[in-house]
Design an enzyme around this catalytic site. Structure first.
Site, PDB file in Angstrom:
ATOM      1  N   HIS A  54      42.906  32.099  27.172  1.00  0.00           N
ATOM      2  CA  HIS A  54      42.077  30.935  26.841  1.00  0.00           C
ATOM      3  C   HIS A  54      41.534  30.368  28.157  1.00  0.00           C
ATOM      4  O   HIS A  54      42.315  30.011  29.050  1.00  0.00           O
ATOM      5  CB  HIS A  54      42.905  29.881  26.092  1.00  0.00           C
ATOM      6  N   GLU A  57      42.742  27.159  30.211  1.00  0.00           N
ATOM      7  CA  GLU A  57      44.159  26.981  30.519  1.00  0.00           C
ATOM      8  C   GLU A  57      44.390  27.359  31.980  1.00  0.00           C
ATOM      9  O   GLU A  57      44.813  28.475  32.311  1.00  0.00           O
ATOM     10  CB  GLU A  57      45.008  27.785  29.528  1.00  0.00           C
ATOM     11  N   HIS A 146      50.242  30.597  29.040  1.00  0.00           N
ATOM     12  CA  HIS A 146      49.290  29.663  28.430  1.00  0.00           C
ATOM     13  C   HIS A 146      49.681  28.224  28.739  1.00  0.00           C
ATOM     14  O   HIS A 146      50.809  27.954  29.149  1.00  0.00           O
ATOM     15  CB  HIS A 146      49.302  29.805  26.895  1.00  0.00           C
ATOM     16  N   GLU A 210      54.166  29.100  26.767  1.00  0.00           N
ATOM     17  CA  GLU A 210      53.433  27.826  26.867  1.00  0.00           C
ATOM     18  C   GLU A 210      54.118  26.970  27.921  1.00  0.00           C
ATOM     19  O   GLU A 210      55.306  26.674  27.816  1.00  0.00           O
ATOM     20  CB  GLU A 210      53.450  27.103  25.515  1.00  0.00           C
TER      21      GLU A 210
END
Ligand code: ZN
Length: 324
Positions: A54, A57, A146, A210
């Site tokens: 993404h 990010e 991420h 994450e």
């Protein structure tokens, strides 16, 4: 030139080139945002570290750039075979999650039914990763880094892709805990994610990781990622320890995958509610035409709610505590 600058300056394609360091470590840019690092002595593990799947990010992209610069300067020893990937350079240049569609829904061949720039990129990444893993029989690892759109009650956590008949690796989860992760979320279904692709196709120990909240380039407090960086350095330099015991990492399993079935879909969570917010039994979390989801037990939590997506895509996960 840095890996990051070269990638952002050549978002669509780059001329392959390579460089051998004094230590004998070889750096080879295979395509834009795809860099193979080979140790002087082959062997060890075969590790993919990816970021920027993404584009907005940025913290993971800055982490990978930092690792690259430490490798290039010779400060960080390389004992394993590495493939470093910056996933979506055009989106990173525009500071957006994606240009046409979510790259992390297009793996395992799902790119075949699309002709967007993300679909082309997913196909390209798949082919380089395939080539990388097929070069040797070393144990395969993949850490896809991420940051999340919203804040989280548990700031750092990993999504463990669905393993079909394989067992969850406690040693890998303990390593992730050592990297500062507070929770692991066990998937129960196949997905179009990068980590599910490497896990399923190559039997890799793969994780979507994450690490906190999305911020712009330069706005990240890198001290927040110190434990994860330390873990990645240990991995790269061959100091990794996969014999740790689990301590206090929390384990969750997906109990409901909310799929957007119509434009009537409503997620009953506040815009500023954090991921992993817990709800009492019976709470309405999502409703759609002919569908609603109410929590089945106390303590179920939601993760990754997103409403502005195409019909048929995942709008939210509901998870519940479990044990390994
Ligand atoms: Zn992401």
């Amino acid at each position: 030139m840095s890996f990051l600058q070269t990638t952002l300056a050549n978002p669509v394609s780059a001329e392959p080139h390579s460089l051998t360091l004094k230590s004998g470590v070889n750096l080879e840019l295979l395509e834009t945002g795809i860099l193979r690092v080979s140790p002087a002595q082959p062997g060890g593990h075969r590790i993919v570290i990816s970021c920027g799947i993404h584009g907005n990010e940025t913290a993971p992209i800055e982490m990978v750039e930092q690792l690259f610069s430490e490798i290039k300067s010779g400060e960080l020893r390389v004992a394993n075979e590495l493939l470093l990937i910056i996933g979506n350079p055009p989106a990173a240049n525009q500071a957006v999650r994606f240009v046409d569609e979510n790259l992390n829904r297009l793996f395992s061949g799902k790119h075949q039914s699309s002709s967007t720039q993300e679909a082309r990129r997913a196909k390209l990444i798949e082919s380089y990763v395939t080539e990388f893993y097929q070069r040797g029989e070393e144990p395969r690892l993949h850490y896809d880094l991420h940051t999340a759109i919203r804040g989280s009650e548990l700031e750092k956590f990993a999504v463990y892709p669905y393993l079909h008949d394989r067992d969850w690796s406690k040693a890998q989860i303990a390593f992730l805990e050592h990297c500062g992760l507070e929770a692991i979320l066990l998937s129960t279904k196949p997905a179009g994610t990068f980590s599910y692709f490497t896990s399923t196709q190559f039997g890799a120990d793969s994780f979507t990781i994450e690490l906190g909240k999305v911020r712009k380039f330069g706005d990240n407090d890198m001290s927040n990622f110190a434990d994860a960086m330390q873990g990645l350095r240990e991995l790269i330099s061959g100091q990794e320890d996969f014999s740790r015991e689990l301590k206090s990492i929390q384990v969750f399993s997906v109990v409901e995958e909310v799929i957007k079935q119509s434009e009537a879909l409503t997620l009953h969570v506040a815009d500023d509610a954090k991921n992993f917010t817990a709800f009492p039994k019976g709470s309405l979390l999502a409703s759609d035409e002919g569908y609603e989801y109410r929590t089945q037990e106390d303590g179920e939590r939601f993760v990754f709610p997103i409403i502005n997506i195409p019909i048929g895509q995942r709008a939210m996960l509901v998870v519940a505590p479990t044990t390994l």
